[in-house]
Design a protein around this motif. Sequence first.
Motif, PDB file in Angstrom:
ATOM      1  N   TYR A 200       0.817  -1.207   0.000  1.00 24.10           N
ATOM      2  CA  TYR A 200       0.000   0.000   0.000  1.00 24.10           C
ATOM      3  C   TYR A 200       0.859   1.269   0.000  1.00 24.10           C
ATOM      4  O   TYR A 200       0.483   2.275  -0.613  1.00 24.10           O
ATOM      5  CB  TYR A 200      -0.958  -0.012   1.190  1.00 24.10           C
ATOM      6  CG  TYR A 200      -2.037  -1.045   1.053  1.00 24.10           C
ATOM      7  CD1 TYR A 200      -2.961  -0.980   0.011  1.00 24.10           C
ATOM      8  CD2 TYR A 200      -2.135  -2.108   1.951  1.00 24.10           C
ATOM      9  CE1 TYR A 200      -3.943  -1.944  -0.132  1.00 24.10           C
ATOM     10  CE2 TYR A 200      -3.124  -3.076   1.813  1.00 24.10           C
ATOM     11  CZ  TYR A 200      -4.027  -2.987   0.766  1.00 24.10           C
ATOM     12  OH  TYR A 200      -4.999  -3.943   0.615  1.00 24.10           O
ATOM     13  N   SER A 201       2.024   1.214   0.654  1.00 22.63           N
ATOM     14  CA  SER A 201       2.910   2.386   0.664  1.00 22.63           C
ATOM     15  C   SER A 201       3.460   2.672  -0.730  1.00 22.63           C
ATOM     16  O   SER A 201       3.439   3.818  -1.203  1.00 22.63           O
ATOM     17  CB  SER A 201       4.062   2.165   1.652  1.00 22.63           C
ATOM     18  OG  SER A 201       3.588   1.989   2.964  1.00 22.63           O
ATOM     19  N   LEU A 202       3.948   1.628  -1.390  1.00 20.91           N
ATOM     20  CA  LEU A 202       4.510   1.821  -2.732  1.00 20.91           C
ATOM     21  C   LEU A 202       3.420   2.125  -3.757  1.00 20.91           C
ATOM     22  O   LEU A 202       3.680   2.816  -4.743  1.00 20.91           O
ATOM     23  CB  LEU A 202       5.305   0.583  -3.150  1.00 20.91           C
ATOM     24  CG  LEU A 202       6.613   0.370  -2.393  1.00 20.91           C
ATOM     25  CD1 LEU A 202       7.309  -0.904  -2.864  1.00 20.91           C
ATOM     26  CD2 LEU A 202       7.552   1.563  -2.584  1.00 20.91           C
ATOM     27  N   THR A 203       2.205   1.627  -3.515  1.00 24.97           N
ATOM     28  CA  THR A 203       1.099   1.971  -4.412  1.00 24.97           C
ATOM     29  C   THR A 203       0.788   3.459  -4.343  1.00 24.97           C
ATOM     30  O   THR A 203       0.558   4.114  -5.370  1.00 24.97           O
ATOM     31  CB  THR A 203      -0.161   1.157  -4.053  1.00 24.97           C
ATOM     32  OG1 THR A 203       0.117  -0.231  -4.195  1.00 24.97           O
ATOM     33  CG2 THR A 203      -1.327   1.546  -4.946  1.00 24.97           C
ATOM     34  N   VAL A 204       0.819   3.998  -3.126  1.00 23.07           N
ATOM     35  CA  VAL A 204       0.576   5.435  -2.947  1.00 23.07           C
ATOM     36  C   VAL A 204       1.683   6.255  -3.604  1.00 23.07           C
ATOM     37  O   VAL A 204       1.419   7.237  -4.302  1.00 23.07           O
ATOM     38  CB  VAL A 204       0.453   5.782  -1.452  1.00 23.07           C
ATOM     39  CG1 VAL A 204       0.428   7.294  -1.245  1.00 23.07           C
ATOM     40  CG2 VAL A 204      -0.798   5.152  -0.859  1.00 23.07           C
TER      41      VAL A 204
END
Length: 320
Positions: A200-204
Motif C-alpha cells: 500500500y505504501s509503494l502503491t501510494v
Amino acid sequence: MELQNDTQISEFLLLGLSKKPELQPLLFGLFLSMYLITVFGNLLLILAVSSDSHLHTPMYFFLSNLSLVDICFTSTTVPKMLYNIWTQNKAISYAGCITQMYFFILFSDLDDFIITAMAYDRFVAICHPLHYTVIMNPQLCGLMILLSWLTGVLNSLLHSLMVLHLSFCANIEIPHFFCELNQVVHHACSDTFVNDVVIYSLTVVLGGGPLAGILYSYSKIVASIHRISSAQGKLKAFSTCASHLMVVSLFYCTSLGVYFSSAVTQNSSSIAMASVMYTVVTPMLNPFIYSLRNRDIQGALKKLVDMAVVKRPVFPDLKN
C-alpha cells in the motif's frame, strides 16, 4: 495447521474468470482475438513510428515505448490463461507464479511511468513551445525511459522477494486469471502485515505520484489553452493532447476501479472481471485511440501499407 515452507509449494490453481464449462470456448476465442489485436495493433504502431522520420519526436518516442510495454504487459497474463483454458488445467507452478507476478508489476509500473512522461511532454509542448526542442532533448527522453525501467525493476523485485519469504498451505486456489500480488499475498498462511504495508505504501508513492504529476501537467495545460484568444487555436492545442488524455482516463479509471472495488467488496470473480479492463482491454484500445485521431499516424500507416504492397510481386510465379 502445519505450514509448508514456500520452497515446497509446487503449484497454485488459477480459477480464471468462470467455472462454467460451456463458457470456456467463448472465453478462449474472445481473449485470443483480443490478444492478437493487441499485439498486431501495437506492433503496427511501432513500425509506423520507426519507419517515418517525421515521427521521430519525443511524443512518438514515448508512444512507441508505450506500445512495446503494452505488448509485454498483455503477454504476461493472456497466453497462460489461454493455455489453461485450452488444456483445461488451472495449475501454474510456484516459480511460474512468482515470475508472472514480477513481470506484471514491472510492465504495469512502466505503463504508468510512460503515460506520465507523455503528460510532461504535452505540458512542455503547450506551455513552453519555444523551449520545447531544448527541454525535450533526446538525452532527457532516454533518461526518463531508463529511470522508468530502473524503478519498475526495483519495485517488482522487492515485491517478488517479499512473497518468496511467505509460507503457503497446500492446495492454494487463486480466484483470478493470473497471479495478482494482493491475491497471492492474502492466500499466504504466514503473517503478511509487512507485505501489506509495503504494497500500500509503494502503491501510494508509485501510483499517486505519477497521477499527481499528470493532474498538475493538465491543470497547467488547461490554463494555457484558456489564455489562447482564438477558438481555432484552442481546438488545435487541445487536439494535440486529446488522445493521451483518453488513454490516461482509461488506464486510471479502470485500475483505480479495480483497486477500490477490491477494498469494498469480497467478490473475487467481479474483481477478476474488472481487472480485464486494464490488463487486456486498455492495451488493445491504445493503438486505435492514437491512430484514429492522429493524422500523422494515419499517414505513416498508409505509407507502411503502400510500401508493403509495392514490394510484393504481382506475379510471383512468372518467370522471364
